[in-house]
Scaffold this motif. Structure first.
Motif, PDB file in Angstrom:
ATOM      1  N   VAL A 140       0.868  -1.167   0.000  1.00  0.00           N
ATOM      2  CA  VAL A 140       0.000   0.000   0.000  1.00  0.00           C
ATOM      3  C   VAL A 140       0.915   1.231   0.000  1.00  0.00           C
ATOM      4  N   LYS A 141       0.524   2.246  -0.768  1.00  0.00           N
ATOM      5  CA  LYS A 141       1.385   3.431  -0.895  1.00  0.00           C
ATOM      6  C   LYS A 141       0.770   4.631  -0.185  1.00  0.00           C
ATOM      7  N   ASN A 142       1.610   5.304   0.578  1.00  0.00           N
ATOM      8  CA  ASN A 142       1.215   6.567   1.194  1.00  0.00           C
ATOM      9  C   ASN A 142       2.125   7.635   0.596  1.00  0.00           C
ATOM     10  N   MET A 143       1.622   8.293  -0.439  1.00  0.00           N
ATOM     11  CA  MET A 143       2.446   9.236  -1.202  1.00  0.00           C
ATOM     12  C   MET A 143       2.872  10.443  -0.365  1.00  0.00           C
ATOM     13  N   ASN A 144       2.103  10.742   0.687  1.00  0.00           N
ATOM     14  CA  ASN A 144       2.454  11.909   1.511  1.00  0.00           C
ATOM     15  C   ASN A 144       3.842  11.767   2.127  1.00  0.00           C
ATOM     16  N   ARG A 145       4.270  10.512   2.301  1.00  0.00           N
ATOM     17  CA  ARG A 145       5.560  10.289   2.977  1.00  0.00           C
ATOM     18  C   ARG A 145       6.714  10.123   1.991  1.00  0.00           C
ATOM     19  N   CYS A 146       6.428  10.168   0.708  1.00  0.00           N
ATOM     20  CA  CYS A 146       7.451   9.876  -0.304  1.00  0.00           C
ATOM     21  C   CYS A 146       8.448  11.031  -0.424  1.00  0.00           C
ATOM     22  N   ILE A 147       9.730  10.687  -0.584  1.00  0.00           N
ATOM     23  CA  ILE A 147      10.753  11.729  -0.763  1.00  0.00           C
ATOM     24  C   ILE A 147      11.363  11.680  -2.171  1.00  0.00           C
ATOM     25  N   HIS A 148      10.717  10.969  -3.085  1.00  0.00           N
ATOM     26  CA  HIS A 148      11.137  10.946  -4.494  1.00  0.00           C
ATOM     27  C   HIS A 148      12.561  10.428  -4.681  1.00  0.00           C
ATOM     28  N   CYS A 149      12.934   9.444  -3.885  1.00  0.00           N
ATOM     29  CA  CYS A 149      14.312   8.947  -4.005  1.00  0.00           C
ATOM     30  C   CYS A 149      14.489   8.052  -5.229  1.00  0.00           C
ATOM     31  N   THR A 150      13.402   7.524  -5.751  1.00  0.00           N
ATOM     32  CA  THR A 150      13.341   6.648  -6.938  1.00  0.00           C
ATOM     33  C   THR A 150      13.962   5.261  -6.736  1.00  0.00           C
ATOM     34  N   ARG A 151      14.245   4.906  -5.501  1.00  0.00           N
ATOM     35  CA  ARG A 151      14.738   3.534  -5.292  1.00  0.00           C
ATOM     36  C   ARG A 151      13.735   2.516  -5.843  1.00  0.00           C
ATOM     37  N   CYS A 152      12.444   2.771  -5.607  1.00  0.00           N
ATOM     38  CA  CYS A 152      11.432   1.796  -6.018  1.00  0.00           C
ATOM     39  C   CYS A 152      11.399   1.647  -7.539  1.00  0.00           C
ATOM     40  N   ILE A 153      11.524   2.768  -8.228  1.00  0.00           N
ATOM     41  CA  ILE A 153      11.497   2.698  -9.696  1.00  0.00           C
ATOM     42  C   ILE A 153      12.683   1.875 -10.182  1.00  0.00           C
ATOM     43  N   ARG A 154      13.850   2.146  -9.602  1.00  0.00           N
ATOM     44  CA  ARG A 154      15.052   1.415 -10.035  1.00  0.00           C
ATOM     45  C   ARG A 154      14.977  -0.056  -9.637  1.00  0.00           C
ATOM     46  N   PHE A 155      14.401  -0.351  -8.471  1.00  0.00           N
ATOM     47  CA  PHE A 155      14.276  -1.765  -8.096  1.00  0.00           C
ATOM     48  C   PHE A 155      13.444  -2.516  -9.139  1.00  0.00           C
ATOM     49  N   GLY A 156      12.332  -1.907  -9.529  1.00  0.00           N
ATOM     50  CA  GLY A 156      11.465  -2.564 -10.515  1.00  0.00           C
ATOM     51  C   GLY A 156      12.217  -2.856 -11.802  1.00  0.00           C
ATOM     52  N   ILE A 157      12.901  -1.848 -12.314  1.00  0.00           N
ATOM     53  CA  ILE A 157      13.575  -2.012 -13.613  1.00  0.00           C
ATOM     54  C   ILE A 157      14.799  -2.919 -13.489  1.00  0.00           C
ATOM     55  N   GLU A 158      15.611  -2.676 -12.470  1.00  0.00           N
ATOM     56  CA  GLU A 158      16.933  -3.318 -12.434  1.00  0.00           C
ATOM     57  C   GLU A 158      16.932  -4.697 -11.780  1.00  0.00           C
ATOM     58  N   VAL A 159      16.028  -4.912 -10.832  1.00  0.00           N
ATOM     59  CA  VAL A 159      16.043  -6.202 -10.118  1.00  0.00           C
ATOM     60  C   VAL A 159      14.841  -7.053 -10.521  1.00  0.00           C
ATOM     61  N   ALA A 160      13.644  -6.486 -10.376  1.00  0.00           N
ATOM     62  CA  ALA A 160      12.447  -7.277 -10.687  1.00  0.00           C
ATOM     63  C   ALA A 160      12.265  -7.445 -12.191  1.00  0.00           C
ATOM     64  N   GLY A 161      12.959  -6.614 -12.976  1.00  0.00           N
ATOM     65  CA  GLY A 161      12.873  -6.751 -14.432  1.00  0.00           C
ATOM     66  C   GLY A 161      11.550  -6.266 -14.989  1.00  0.00           C
ATOM     67  N   ILE A 162      10.906  -5.321 -14.299  1.00  0.00           N
ATOM     68  CA  ILE A 162       9.622  -4.819 -14.791  1.00  0.00           C
ATOM     69  C   ILE A 162       9.515  -3.323 -14.468  1.00  0.00           C
ATOM     70  N   HIS A 163       9.211  -2.542 -15.479  1.00  0.00           N
ATOM     71  CA  HIS A 163       9.111  -1.090 -15.287  1.00  0.00           C
ATOM     72  C   HIS A 163       7.683  -0.763 -14.873  1.00  0.00           C
ATOM     73  N   GLU A 164       7.374  -1.054 -13.608  1.00  0.00           N
ATOM     74  CA  GLU A 164       5.991  -0.869 -13.163  1.00  0.00           C
ATOM     75  C   GLU A 164       5.829   0.347 -12.258  1.00  0.00           C
ATOM     76  N   MET A 165       6.905   0.832 -11.664  1.00  0.00           N
ATOM     77  CA  MET A 165       6.829   2.050 -10.849  1.00  0.00           C
ATOM     78  C   MET A 165       7.346   3.206 -11.694  1.00  0.00           C
ATOM     79  N   VAL A 166       6.651   4.326 -11.642  1.00  0.00           N
ATOM     80  CA  VAL A 166       7.040   5.476 -12.459  1.00  0.00           C
ATOM     81  C   VAL A 166       6.875   6.763 -11.656  1.00  0.00           C
ATOM     82  N   ALA A 167       7.526   7.824 -12.151  1.00  0.00           N
ATOM     83  CA  ALA A 167       7.305   9.152 -11.579  1.00  0.00           C
ATOM     84  C   ALA A 167       6.439   9.926 -12.559  1.00  0.00           C
ATOM     85  N   THR A 168       5.296  10.431 -12.087  1.00  0.00           N
ATOM     86  CA  THR A 168       4.438  11.234 -12.957  1.00  0.00           C
ATOM     87  C   THR A 168       4.424  12.671 -12.442  1.00  0.00           C
ATOM     88  N   GLU A 169       3.893  13.578 -13.205  1.00  0.00           N
ATOM     89  CA  GLU A 169       3.875  15.018 -12.884  1.00  0.00           C
ATOM     90  C   GLU A 169       5.313  15.533 -12.730  1.00  0.00           C
TER      91      GLU A 169
END
Ligand code: SF4
Ligand code: SF4
Ligand code: FES
Length: 472
Positions: A140-169
């Protein structure tokens, strides 16, 4: 080995390691958010900036490789001022809801803000707010606490092999999400919660269950496939609340798959058999150990018994069976290992995906083979009784037989046709070793006590050996 100087201390370094890792070796903490040793370096949060002699601007330690003779200051006035500024900036929109956040107590944002930030804020504007986003069954995501570090985006692409997390706006309104808010697809989603340095991505399974400072941690090994990922079991009051990865660069790096992470739930399952059972007057009933052992012995007092041993047992349990119990009680009887349908021998094991999972869904297939156990294909002709010894994970083969006795961990619906059940302990309730597909012997450690009615395999076997007929 070349050396550099960090905060006045001379440090040897291996070329290729960044300043954060080199500083760690001598106990100097450089705070960081976007850096993670298992992901690519993007140097975007700037929390790790340090001063380097003869370099005009502060440099991000995560993206800086030390050079021989380099002099680094992590707590110079300029570095400290930067840490305060970054901390203040990251908290501008943060809801400061640590008292109700599950990350509290193990949150980098909380710890570093406390250690390196300024206790005062100049923020008087209304904070940016979002509603929680359900990201599927795991996160579950609570965007209010996010600091835009992009670790999650990189984990998806680089480890899980799926570009499912993105930064919008953009800018202040940058939002981290899945594409169109879709549920996460990876089988490794739990790692998103581990790597998020704030309480923005949380495990649904753990949320609001226990404050992390109450948890007792036991290092152990995952039992859910032949890789044997290193992990910790976190329990409180004899209840397991979660499993998290333990770093081992040669086995699982920093990760766990979701199946392994959540496998522990069967331990506390209400359907688990936690008292001895025996078929009395035609019906399988809960009874005492003497009656259950007697029923087990009577059932197995057959002309052609066979023994099936789960490849979820430890090496020590398998040796005890092979060298002590079977020669005494079933001399000459055939015995086999079983565990994963279609995986008869270690030759059938192999990668089940491109990340960690192995085809063998039990931890000790390779170990049992080393001990001389052969894989189960079918019962020898004429077999009239089967003893199944199982840890809790091995998949039971279909047996068309009325004389079956089970020792170990079972669910009630699995034993409906059994003549007797002697309940055992799971991987989290015992100590022992298992051998993974690399031939590496790793350890199960007891994290919780088993339910009162269950016994470890050595005790069950000794009770069977010493049982006197008619004792009730
Ligand atoms: S959700 Fe967490 S990991 Fe992802 S960018 Fe935000 S803070 Fe970083
Ligand atoms: S890959 Fe295998 S050993 Fe690792 S966490 Fe998953 S099931 Fe467990
Ligand atoms: S950790 Fe170095 S810039 Fe973020």
């Amino acid at each position: 080995m070349p050396t550099c100087v960090i905060d006045g201390r001379e440090v040897e370094f291996v070329p290729g390691q960044n300043l954060i890792e080199v500083a760690k070796k001598v106990g100097v903490e450089i705070p960081y958010y976007c850096y993670h040793p298992g992901l690519s370096v993007v140097a975007q949060c700037r929390m790790c900036s340090v001063e380097i002699e003869n370099v005009p601007k502060l440099q991000p330690a995560c993206a800086t490789l030390p050079k021989s003779g380099m002099v680094v200051k992590t707590r110079s006035p300029r570095a400290v001022q930067n840490q305060k500024a970054v901390s203040e900036y990251l908290l501008i929109n943060h809801p400061l809801d640590c008292p109700i956040c599950d990350k509290s107590g193990e949150c980098d944002l909380q710890d570093y803000s406390f250690e390196y930030g300024d206790p005062h804020t100049r923020m008087t504007e209304e904070r940016r707010t979002y509603v929680d986003l359900d990201m599927g069954p795991v996160i579950v995501k609570n965007m209010n606490r996010c600091i835009h570090c992009t670790r999650c985006i990189r984990f998806g692409i680089e480890v899980a092999g799926i570009h499912e997390m993105v930064a919008t706006e953009r800018g202040n309104w940058t939002e981290i999400s899945t594409i169109d808010g879709r549920p996460l697809e990876t089988d490794y989603a739990g790692n998103y919660a581990d790597i998020c340095p704030t309480g923005s991505l949380l495990l649904k399974d753990f949320r609001f269950k226990r404050r992390v400072w109450f948890l007792k941690k036991t290092p152990t090994t995952c039992e859910a496939c032949a890789r044997g990922c290193n992990m910790e079991i976190h329990q409180d009051g004899n209840v397991i609340y979660r499993c998290v990865p333990r770093e081992n660069l040669e086995v699982n790096k920093y990760w766990l798959c979701d199946e392994g992470r959540f496998n522990f739930h069967y331990i506390h399952d209400k359907d688990r058999v936690v008292a001895p059972m025996a078929r009395l007057s035609g019906k399988l009933e809960v009874t005492n150990w003497d009656r259950a052992i007697e029923a087990a012995r009577e059932t197995m007092n057959a002309k052609k018994p066979a023994i099936l041993v789960g490849s979820d047992l430890t090496q020590q349990e398998a040796v005890l069976l092979r060298d002590e119990f079977l020669p005494r009680k079933f001399p000459g009887a055939p015995f086999f290992h079983f565990g994963t349908p279609e995986i008869i021998s270690s030759k059938d094991d192999g990668p089940a995906d491109k990340i960690l999972k192995r085809k063998s869904r039990t931890a000790n297939l390779h170990g049992l083979e080393k001990l001389g156990y052969n894989g189960f294909e079918k019962l020898p002709a004429g077999t009239d009784a089967v003893l199944i010894v199982r840890g809790g994970r091995a998949v039971l083969p279909e047996l068309k037989l009325s004389k079956i006795v089970g020792i170990g961990v079972f669910k009630r619906k699995e034993v409906e046709s059994f003549a007797a059940v002697l309940p055992g302990v799971t991987f989290a309730e015992k100590d022992g070793t298992v051998v993974n597909f690399q031939g590496r012997e790793q350890t199960f450690r007891r994290a919780v006590a088993p339910p009162d009615g269950c016994k470890g395999l050595p005790e069950v076997l000794m009770t069977w050996i010493n049982h006197k007929e008619g004792a009730r």
